[in-house]
Motif scaffolding. Structure first.
Motif, PDB file in Angstrom:
ATOM      1  N   GLY A 204       0.891  -1.394   0.199  1.00 18.08           N
ATOM      2  CA  GLY A 204       0.028  -0.062   0.037  1.00 18.08           C
ATOM      3  C   GLY A 204       0.859   1.070  -0.021  1.00 18.08           C
ATOM      4  N   ALA A 205       1.734   1.158   0.799  1.00 16.05           N
ATOM      5  CA  ALA A 205       2.852   2.163   0.769  1.00 16.05           C
ATOM      6  C   ALA A 205       3.353   2.658  -0.491  1.00 16.05           C
ATOM      7  CB  ALA A 205       3.999   2.117   1.792  1.00 16.05           C
ATOM      8  N   GLU A 206       3.631   1.487  -1.520  1.00 19.47           N
ATOM      9  CA  GLU A 206       4.218   1.939  -2.919  1.00 19.47           C
ATOM     10  C   GLU A 206       3.081   2.399  -3.545  1.00 19.47           C
ATOM     11  OE1 GLU A 206       6.421  -1.020  -5.783  1.00 19.47           O
ATOM     12  OE2 GLU A 206       6.172  -2.089  -3.636  1.00 19.47           O
ATOM     13  N   ARG A 207       1.785   1.875  -3.541  1.00 16.77           N
ATOM     14  CA  ARG A 207       0.772   2.941  -4.228  1.00 16.77           C
ATOM     15  C   ARG A 207       0.709   4.110  -3.754  1.00 16.77           C
ATOM     16  NH1 ARG A 207      -1.797  -2.555  -4.370  1.00 16.77           N
ATOM     17  NH2 ARG A 207      -2.908  -1.955  -2.218  1.00 16.77           N
ATOM     18  N   THR A 208       0.979   4.414  -2.579  1.00 17.05           N
ATOM     19  CA  THR A 208       0.664   5.772  -2.157  1.00 17.05           C
ATOM     20  C   THR A 208       1.729   6.681  -2.814  1.00 17.05           C
ATOM     21  OG1 THR A 208      -0.167   4.932  -0.113  1.00 17.05           O
ATOM     22  CG2 THR A 208       0.546   7.180  -0.141  1.00 17.05           C
ATOM     23  N   GLN A 216       0.971  15.227  -7.989  1.00 16.92           N
ATOM     24  CA  GLN A 216       1.870  16.318  -8.259  1.00 16.92           C
ATOM     25  C   GLN A 216       2.130  16.562  -9.567  1.00 16.92           C
ATOM     26  OE1 GLN A 216       3.032  18.710  -6.632  1.00 16.92           O
ATOM     27  NE2 GLN A 216       4.751  19.113  -7.715  1.00 16.92           N
ATOM     28  N   THR A 217       2.283  15.595 -10.367  1.00 14.75           N
ATOM     29  CA  THR A 217       2.277  15.728 -11.797  1.00 14.75           C
ATOM     30  C   THR A 217       1.231  16.566 -12.494  1.00 14.75           C
ATOM     31  OG1 THR A 217       3.856  13.814 -11.931  1.00 14.75           O
ATOM     32  CG2 THR A 217       3.051  14.763 -14.137  1.00 14.75           C
ATOM     33  N   LEU A 218       0.117  16.112 -12.334  1.00 11.58           N
ATOM     34  CA  LEU A 218      -1.088  16.629 -12.743  1.00 11.58           C
ATOM     35  C   LEU A 218      -1.132  18.215 -12.151  1.00 11.58           C
ATOM     36  CD1 LEU A 218      -3.725  13.763 -12.244  1.00 11.58           C
ATOM     37  CD2 LEU A 218      -2.504  14.348 -14.258  1.00 11.58           C
ATOM     38  N   ARG A 219      -0.840  18.305 -11.167  1.00 13.73           N
ATOM     39  CA  ARG A 219      -1.181  19.900 -10.352  1.00 13.73           C
ATOM     40  C   ARG A 219      -0.105  20.809 -10.945  1.00 13.73           C
ATOM     41  NH1 ARG A 219       0.643  23.137  -5.467  1.00 13.73           N
ATOM     42  NH2 ARG A 219       2.659  21.953  -5.778  1.00 13.73           N
ATOM     43  N   SER A 220       1.203  20.471 -11.178  1.00 13.41           N
ATOM     44  CA  SER A 220       2.163  21.434 -11.452  1.00 13.41           C
ATOM     45  C   SER A 220       2.552  21.224 -12.876  1.00 13.41           C
ATOM     46  CB  SER A 220       3.219  21.221 -10.598  1.00 13.41           C
ATOM     47  OG  SER A 220       3.945  19.964 -11.031  1.00 13.41           O
ATOM     48  N   SER A 221       2.205  20.004 -13.558  1.00  9.22           N
ATOM     49  CA  SER A 221       2.455  19.807 -14.942  1.00  9.22           C
ATOM     50  C   SER A 221       4.021  19.546 -15.116  1.00  9.22           C
ATOM     51  CB  SER A 221       1.993  20.935 -16.009  1.00  9.22           C
ATOM     52  OG  SER A 221       0.839  21.148 -16.177  1.00  9.22           O
ATOM     53  N   VAL A 223       7.025  16.663 -13.891  1.00  2.00           N
ATOM     54  CA  VAL A 223       6.996  15.310 -13.174  1.00  2.00           C
ATOM     55  C   VAL A 223       8.191  15.436 -12.045  1.00  2.00           C
ATOM     56  CG1 VAL A 223       7.962  12.879 -13.545  1.00  2.00           C
ATOM     57  CG2 VAL A 223       6.575  14.112 -15.401  1.00  2.00           C
ATOM     58  N   PRO A 224       7.894  15.091 -10.809  1.00  2.00           N
ATOM     59  CA  PRO A 224       9.072  15.164  -9.824  1.00  2.00           C
ATOM     60  C   PRO A 224      10.138  14.122 -10.011  1.00  2.00           C
ATOM     61  CG  PRO A 224       6.851  14.137  -9.239  1.00  2.00           C
ATOM     62  CD  PRO A 224       6.734  14.482 -10.373  1.00  2.00           C
ATOM     63  N   LEU A 225      11.082  14.213  -9.522  1.00  2.00           N
ATOM     64  CA  LEU A 225      12.555  13.659  -9.607  1.00  2.00           C
ATOM     65  C   LEU A 225      12.120  12.289  -8.807  1.00  2.00           C
ATOM     66  CD1 LEU A 225      15.521  13.462  -9.975  1.00  2.00           C
ATOM     67  CD2 LEU A 225      15.666  14.324  -7.888  1.00  2.00           C
ATOM     68  N   ARG A 226      11.773  12.472  -7.913  1.00  2.00           N
ATOM     69  CA  ARG A 226      11.617  10.937  -6.710  1.00  2.00           C
ATOM     70  C   ARG A 226      10.550  11.199  -5.615  1.00  2.00           C
ATOM     71  NH1 ARG A 226      17.180  10.849  -5.238  1.00  2.00           N
ATOM     72  NH2 ARG A 226      17.407  10.263  -7.566  1.00  2.00           N
ATOM     73  N   THR A 227      10.031  10.016  -5.493  1.00  2.45           N
ATOM     74  CA  THR A 227       8.773   9.797  -4.555  1.00  2.45           C
ATOM     75  C   THR A 227       9.490   8.965  -3.403  1.00  2.45           C
ATOM     76  OG1 THR A 227       6.696   9.548  -4.063  1.00  2.45           O
ATOM     77  CG2 THR A 227       7.552   8.540  -6.014  1.00  2.45           C
ATOM     78  N   ASP A 243       9.084   8.061 -13.411  1.00  2.00           N
ATOM     79  CA  ASP A 243       9.146   8.186 -14.569  1.00  2.00           C
ATOM     80  C   ASP A 243       7.891   7.893 -15.177  1.00  2.00           C
ATOM     81  OD1 ASP A 243       8.416   5.342 -14.141  1.00  2.00           O
ATOM     82  OD2 ASP A 243      10.724   4.711 -15.008  1.00  2.00           O
ATOM     83  N   ALA A 244       7.656   8.040 -16.633  1.00  4.87           N
ATOM     84  CA  ALA A 244       6.320   7.846 -17.096  1.00  4.87           C
ATOM     85  C   ALA A 244       5.570   6.361 -16.831  1.00  4.87           C
ATOM     86  CB  ALA A 244       6.284   8.102 -18.874  1.00  4.87           C
ATOM     87  N   GLU A 245       6.270   5.536 -17.009  1.00  5.13           N
ATOM     88  CA  GLU A 245       5.670   3.982 -16.707  1.00  5.13           C
ATOM     89  C   GLU A 245       5.142   4.084 -15.151  1.00  5.13           C
ATOM     90  OE1 GLU A 245       8.696   0.889 -17.347  1.00  5.13           O
ATOM     91  OE2 GLU A 245       7.632  -0.145 -16.244  1.00  5.13           O
ATOM     92  N   LEU A 246       5.961   4.766 -14.066  1.00  5.67           N
ATOM     93  CA  LEU A 246       5.138   4.606 -12.803  1.00  5.67           C
ATOM     94  C   LEU A 246       4.026   5.606 -12.566  1.00  5.67           C
ATOM     95  CD1 LEU A 246       7.401   5.115  -9.511  1.00  5.67           C
ATOM     96  CD2 LEU A 246       5.567   6.883 -10.164  1.00  5.67           C
ATOM     97  N   LEU A 247       4.179   6.682 -13.348  1.00  3.56           N
ATOM     98  CA  LEU A 247       2.926   7.551 -13.441  1.00  3.56           C
ATOM     99  C   LEU A 247       1.631   6.789 -14.056  1.00  3.56           C
ATOM    100  CD1 LEU A 247       4.728  10.857 -14.107  1.00  3.56           C
ATOM    101  CD2 LEU A 247       3.866  10.110 -12.021  1.00  3.56           C
ATOM    102  N   LEU A 248       2.016   6.061 -14.937  1.00  2.56           N
ATOM    103  CA  LEU A 248       0.720   5.282 -16.052  1.00  2.56           C
ATOM    104  C   LEU A 248       0.418   4.362 -14.911  1.00  2.56           C
ATOM    105  CD1 LEU A 248      -0.477   5.559 -18.714  1.00  2.56           C
ATOM    106  CD2 LEU A 248       1.193   3.684 -19.278  1.00  2.56           C
ATOM    107  N   ARG A 249       1.293   3.678 -14.344  1.00  2.27           N
ATOM    108  CA  ARG A 249       0.742   2.416 -13.431  1.00  2.27           C
ATOM    109  C   ARG A 249      -0.215   3.258 -12.223  1.00  2.27           C
ATOM    110  NH1 ARG A 249       4.983  -1.367 -10.142  1.00  2.27           N
ATOM    111  NH2 ARG A 249       3.351  -2.693  -9.054  1.00  2.27           N
TER     112      ARG A 249
END
Lengths: 265, 268
Positions: A204-208, A216-221, A223-227, A243-249
């Motif tokens: 669950g922490a990973e999904r969070t 954050q990507t949607l808000r600021s347009s 992509v952050p460096l790290r979460t 990266d794009a893959e993580l965001l798509l997931r």
């Protein structure tokens, strides 16, 4: 032959932003694609119908299966989480925290005014209050020891809220990031997101972590460096490069959560 | 017809909004001011009336009484810290906010703070609570500096909000402004907002535009008034046209009427 590995970071905050020279250029194009994926997915789930009340997705909506019980979501668990978060807020602006429970409680009362959780706190008897104080102190000490000093030049901001309306307001993504550092106006990716949890880290922490990066990507347009996420229960820290893959997931996880919500309602 | 525009809040989007601000601007003359004052005078009030965009957005409904909190103090402290930072560039944002807090505390210690002021409130809270106030102000100022640094134009932090006393109408109008951008001789005003814009965000922005114009010595309207909601990643803007100014003035008068009716019904 002697092999030298790169030294492990001394503190969480040092690990958060990593090596400056290895940061990629800021990605300002992925956000619009993600928005389209979400809008298309929501259309497939909701169709043209407009729900009477918007579906609100939060990090907690992705954290666990609705059929399971998470003790960290009990009132005491939530109070502990809020208080540890107040300690993080104080640390982020360089306040020296000596009595974590008392100081966090003062800060929370000033901030919250009146809330359901504060009422629950006020109903605790002295034994329960003492247990909570010990618990919060233990978690806070783990945080204070592991976090390190937050450099002021990294532009730290705490409890950063984000709200994204999708599908004309039928779906709302809400999020609060415990600590954010770095600038969105920099030419290289430099924003790092830091989440603190008082539970042990799990799936669950990973999904969070992914959800924080998505919102954050949607808000600021940008992509952050790290979460990253840090558990004050175990002292463990997980960190993912965004990266794009993580965001798509994460977008797909949001859509799955929305599907479960619509089915259950 | 009014000119409300809705954009995603991105650096190129914001710069484009400033760049495309109309060159021709409306202005309010003495006749306009007299006409507005007559309308406010027609709404009888015993107490002094204070109106702002927030009240317009809330359709004149009065909330609970104002009280200082980290959220209500953050704008005052955050904007002041950013102003300080533009003069003392060696400071970090946290240092600038802490210096502002210290100034407020010194004012209170010197006995210059009246009851109910920010300095008076800050002087009565603990070290940990001051830390939280500082964290909120740092959040506000960092958001504002991030926006300012993404601009391709020269900017300055507004030195104060815009105030306009309506002549003989016991009414004060307050328009909020955070950043001012001056290009050629036109000015664009930026307001930073919390949360997400609601359906009444446009009328709120137009009220700020009207008050800003009334407070200008020559009655010159800003070329564009931009509201930014960073939490939602959204910008709205209205242009300084006569239609928008009239609409803003009407909303302010309507708010005063609603407030007066509410007071009258309570008294009855």
């Amino acid at each position: 032959m002697t092999l030298l590995t790169s030294p492990s970071p001394r503190c969480a905050i040092e690990a958060l932003r990593g090596e400056r020279t290895l940061r990629p250029l800021a990605d300002t194009t992925t956000a619009s694609g993600l928005r389209s994926v979400l809008e298309d997915g929501i259309y497939q789930i909701l169709g043209t119908s407009k729900p009477p009340a918007p579906h609100v997705v939060r990090a907690s909506s992705l954290r666990q299966n609705p059929q399971t019980t998470d003790i960290s979501l009990s009132p005491l668990g939530r109070i502990r989480g809020v208080l540890v978060n107040q300690v993080l807020r104080l640390l982020s602006v360089g306040v020296k925290v000596e009595r974590p429970f008392d100081e966090a409680l003062l800060a929370w009362r000033l901030d919250a005014g009146t809330s359901e959780l504060l009422t629950s706190l006020d109903r605790l008897d002295s034994d329960e209050m003492a247990r909570l104080a010990t618990d919060v102190t233990a978690h806070s000490i783990t945080l204070i020891r592991s976090l390190g000093d937050v450099p002021a030049r990294w532009l730290p901001r705490s409890s950063v809220r984000a709200t994204q309306l999708l599908s004309g307001g039928s779906v709302i993504l809400r999020d609060v990031i415990d600590l954010m550092v770095g600038s969105t106006s920099s030419p290289v990716a430099s924003v790092a997101l830091f989440d603190v949890t008082t539970s042990p880290l799990g799936e669950g922490a990973e999904r969070t972590m992914r959800y924080h990066a998505l919102v954050q990507t949607l808000r600021s347009s940008v992509v952050p460096l790290r979460t990253s996420t840090f558990s004050t229960a175990t002292g463990e820290m997980w960190s993912l490069d965004v990266d794009a893959e993580l965001l798509l997931r994460s977008a797909n996880e949001v859509l799955s959560a929305l599907e479960s919500m619509t089915k259950s309602s | 017809m009014t000119t409300l525009l809705h954009r995603r809040h991105t650096a190129p989007g914001l710069n484009e909004l400033i760049e495309s601000a109309p060159r021709e601007r409306a202005s309010l003359c003495d006749d306009h001011r007299r006409s507005l004052a007559a309308r406010f005078r027609a709404i009888a009030s015993v107490d002094h009336r204070r109106l702002d965009a927030w009240m317009v957005e809330q359709a004149g409904k009065s909330g609970g009484g104002f009280r200082w909190s980290p959220s209500t103090a953050r704008r005052t402290l955050g904007n002041a810290a950013l102003r300080r930072l533009t003069h003392e560039t060696n400071l970090s944002m946290i240092e600038a906010v802490n210096d502002e807090l210290m100034d407020q505390l010194l004012r209170a210690a010197a006995g210059h703070a009246r009851r109910g002021t920010l300095a008076w409130w800050l002087a009565g809270i603990s070290h940990a609570e001051l830390g939280l106030v500082s964290a909120e102000a740092v959040n506000w100022a960092t958001q504002l500096v991030e926006i300012a640094r993404s601009l391709d134009f020269e900017w300055k932090v507004s030195s104060s909000d815009a105030y306009y006393d309506v002549a003989r109408a016991r009414t004060t109008l307050r328009g909020r402004r955070d950043l001012e951008i001056v290009r050629d001789d036109a000015r664009v005003i930026v307001r930073l907002r919390s949360g997400s814009p609601g359906k009444s965000a446009g009328p709120g922005l137009r009220s700020d535009l009207t008050i800003e114009t009334l407070a200008h010595p020559d009655g010159l309207a800003p070329a564009r008034m931009i509201g930014i909601w960073p939490e939602a990643g959204v910008c709205l803007s209205v242009d300084g046209t006569m239609d928008d100014l009239r609409s803003g003035a009407r909303d302010l008068v309507r708010t005063a009427v609603v407030q007066q009716r509410a007071k009258t019904s309570i008294a009855a």
